[in-house]
Design a protein around this motif. Structure first.
Motif, short mmCIF file in Angstrom:
data_model
loop_
_atom_site.label_atom_id
_atom_site.label_comp_id
_atom_site.label_asym_id
_atom_site.label_seq_id
_atom_site.Cartn_x
_atom_site.Cartn_y
_atom_site.Cartn_z
N LEU A 17 0.81 -1.22 0.00
CA LEU A 17 0.00 0.00 0.00
C LEU A 17 0.84 1.27 0.00
N GLY A 18 2.03 1.22 0.57
CA GLY A 18 2.89 2.39 0.64
C GLY A 18 3.95 2.22 1.70
N VAL A 19 4.57 3.34 2.07
CA VAL A 19 5.65 3.33 3.06
C VAL A 19 5.44 4.49 4.03
N VAL A 20 5.71 4.24 5.32
CA VAL A 20 5.80 5.32 6.30
C VAL A 20 7.27 5.50 6.62
N ASP A 21 7.71 6.76 6.71
CA ASP A 21 9.12 7.06 6.83
C ASP A 21 9.34 8.21 7.81
N VAL A 22 10.42 8.10 8.58
CA VAL A 22 10.86 9.20 9.43
C VAL A 22 12.27 9.57 9.00
N ALA A 29 17.20 2.85 17.10
CA ALA A 29 15.90 2.43 17.64
C ALA A 29 14.75 2.97 16.80
N THR A 30 15.02 3.99 15.97
CA THR A 30 13.98 4.52 15.09
C THR A 30 13.42 3.42 14.19
N LEU A 31 14.26 2.46 13.81
CA LEU A 31 13.81 1.38 12.93
C LEU A 31 12.69 0.58 13.58
N SER A 32 12.87 0.19 14.84
CA SER A 32 11.83 -0.56 15.55
C SER A 32 10.58 0.27 15.74
N TRP A 33 10.78 1.56 16.05
CA TRP A 33 9.65 2.46 16.26
C TRP A 33 8.79 2.58 14.99
N VAL A 34 9.43 2.87 13.87
CA VAL A 34 8.68 3.04 12.63
C VAL A 34 8.01 1.73 12.21
N ASN A 35 8.71 0.62 12.35
CA ASN A 35 8.12 -0.66 11.98
C ASN A 35 6.92 -1.00 12.86
N SER A 36 7.02 -0.71 14.16
CA SER A 36 5.89 -0.98 15.06
C SER A 36 4.67 -0.17 14.66
N VAL A 37 4.88 1.08 14.27
CA VAL A 37 3.75 1.92 13.85
C VAL A 37 3.15 1.39 12.55
N ALA A 38 4.00 0.94 11.61
CA ALA A 38 3.48 0.35 10.36
C ALA A 38 2.63 -0.88 10.66
N GLN A 39 3.07 -1.71 11.60
CA GLN A 39 2.30 -2.89 11.97
C GLN A 39 0.98 -2.50 12.65
N LEU A 40 1.04 -1.44 13.45
CA LEU A 40 -0.19 -0.94 14.09
C LEU A 40 -1.18 -0.45 13.03
N ALA A 41 -0.66 0.21 11.99
CA ALA A 41 -1.53 0.67 10.90
C ALA A 41 -2.17 -0.52 10.19
#
Length: 428
Positions: free
Chosen positions: A188-193, A203-215
């Protein structure tokens, strides 16, 4: 550091930002010039650089394609499957990103940036890099980056400084995670910081991935709620009908049935319309509109016994499809990553392949037959009787064509299946 060591995120985070930047620049310059680097790039970065060299991306020149117009950006936003989870992304990423001097970016599956917000100073830095709404940040356009590379690899990627292929992006560090459709694995797309190197942390990697999974979890919840609403609408309609009928949403997911087993999903025509149609798993049917979906009425006509032609297209890096032509016309279905792998392997082995053989091909473990059988069962739901079993195989009398990328190394670049890796690298 020995020549056999590989850069990792923990090592980079422990370094001074300027030292890390110099190390990465040395690794990049040596690798791109064909020399042995002081340490190897991380595998995900080295593989991306190889793709960039094959695609002819200029590492020393920032080549940008035109921005989308305002109207097209608004249309893509309006129809984006990520629109329902945008408030969640803003709450979980956007507010924190601004406070930490980062920006949050959301792209579509083509790598076009649809939303961007965060710290004003970093937004202006992004403008200078062309990292703005409507820009095209696919990997084969602007090189290795936190939007385009996750679109290819289909996994979270953090790109530090000179790990970016294009030199002008070296002051930048970005962390992106793909968001896939929880129903069928469609990208569907990508979320990026993103932000300057000195402000980023591994640790940003785990944070962004967790939010993508939450989405993805929120999208799954939206799907279930939509089917429940459709079920409530369809129940009195189905109660009045005799024979077989089912109610499905606009994407073919089943909400309710009568007179037949419950299929998880049916393959609706690409441009579904009221009237007669052919559905691979049901045969000839009639469609009637329902609020939020379709009423499907199978007419009892058996499916065509075989397809005259099957075209499997795996030539593109992010989207794959199967097209079936036969006596009932032409039908096309977009494939998930796993189903693209399975159909490629079956096209490769026209004589057939056992579940254990496919498990060996996919996972390097012939014991993982339960997973293979489950996935092939899902494939058969939309391909109807076009996949035989014992062994699994495509129809013997069908003309099967596989459309491959021009360079074999571009075959299913997300795949870690041993058989696909061998095909990419020319192994036996």
């Amino acid at each position: 550091m020995g020549t056999e060591s590989t850069i990792d995120l923990a090592r980079l985070s422990a370094m001074d930002a300027s030292l890390a930047s110099r190390l990465l620049k040395g690794v990049r310059d040596a690798t791109l010039s064909g020399h042995r680097p002081p340490v190897r790039p991380r595998p995900v970065i080295g593989e991306s650089w190889s793709r960039m060299l094959r695609d002819g991306v200029d590492p020393d020149r920032d080549v940008r394609r035109g921005l989308l117009g305002v109207d097209e950006v608004e249309e893509r936003r309006r129809t984006s499957p990520l629109l329902p989870v945008l408030p969640l992304l803003r709450e979980a990423l956007g507010t924190v990103a601004e406070a930490a001097q980062h920006i949050m970016v959301v792209s579509d599956a083509d790598g076009r940036i649809l939303w961007r917000e965060g710290h004003p100073t970093v937004l202006r830095m992004g403008d200078r890099l062309g990292f703005e709404v409507g820009a095209h940040w696919a990997e084969d356009v602007v090189g290795t980056n936190g939007v385009g590379t996750p679109l290819v690899t289909r996994r979270p990627v953090q790109v530090f400084a000179a790990e970016h292929f294009v030199r002008s992006h070296h002051p930048w560090t970005c962390t992106g995670a793909p968001v896939t459709d929880p129903r069928d694995g469609r990208l569907l797309g990508v979320v990026d910081v993103s932000g300057p190197l000195e402000t980023m942390h591994p640790a940003t990697l785990s944070w962004v991935n967790s939010v993508a999974q939450l989405a993805e979890a929120r999208l799954r919840e939206e799907h279930v709620n939509g089917l429940e609403r459709l079920r409530a609408v369809a129940a009195p309609v189905l109660a009045r009908l005799g024979g077989r009928a089912l109610a499905v949403d606009a994407h073919g997911w089943t909400a309710a049935v009568t007179g037949m087993p419950l299929p998880e999903r049916v393959a609706l025509p690409r441009a579904a319309a009221e009237g007669p149609c052919w559905i691979p798993s049901l045969g000839a049917c009639a469609l009637a509109p329902l609020p939020g979906g379709w009423l499907v009425l199978p007419d009892g006509t058996p499916e065509p016994p075989a397809a005259a032609r099957i075209v499997l297209d795996v030539s593109r890096p992010r989207r794959w499809s199967v097209q079936v032509s036969g006596t009932a016309g032409v039908w096309t279905h977009e494939l998930s990553p796993r189903h693209a792998e399975l159909l490629y392997l079956l096209a490769l082995h026209r004589e057939g392949r056992s579940a254990a053989g496919l498990a060996e091909d996919l996972f390097g473990d012939p014991a993982r037959t339960v997973t293979v059988r489950a996935e092939l069962s899902r494939v058969r739901r939309y391909l109807g009787g076009l996949i035989a079993h014992r062994p699994y195989r495509l129809p013997e009398d069908a003309d099967v064509e596989v459309v491959l990328p021009d360079d074999p190394r571009g075959l299913l670049p997300h795949s870690t299946a041993p058989a696909v890796i061998r095909a990419r690298t020319g192994g036996a």
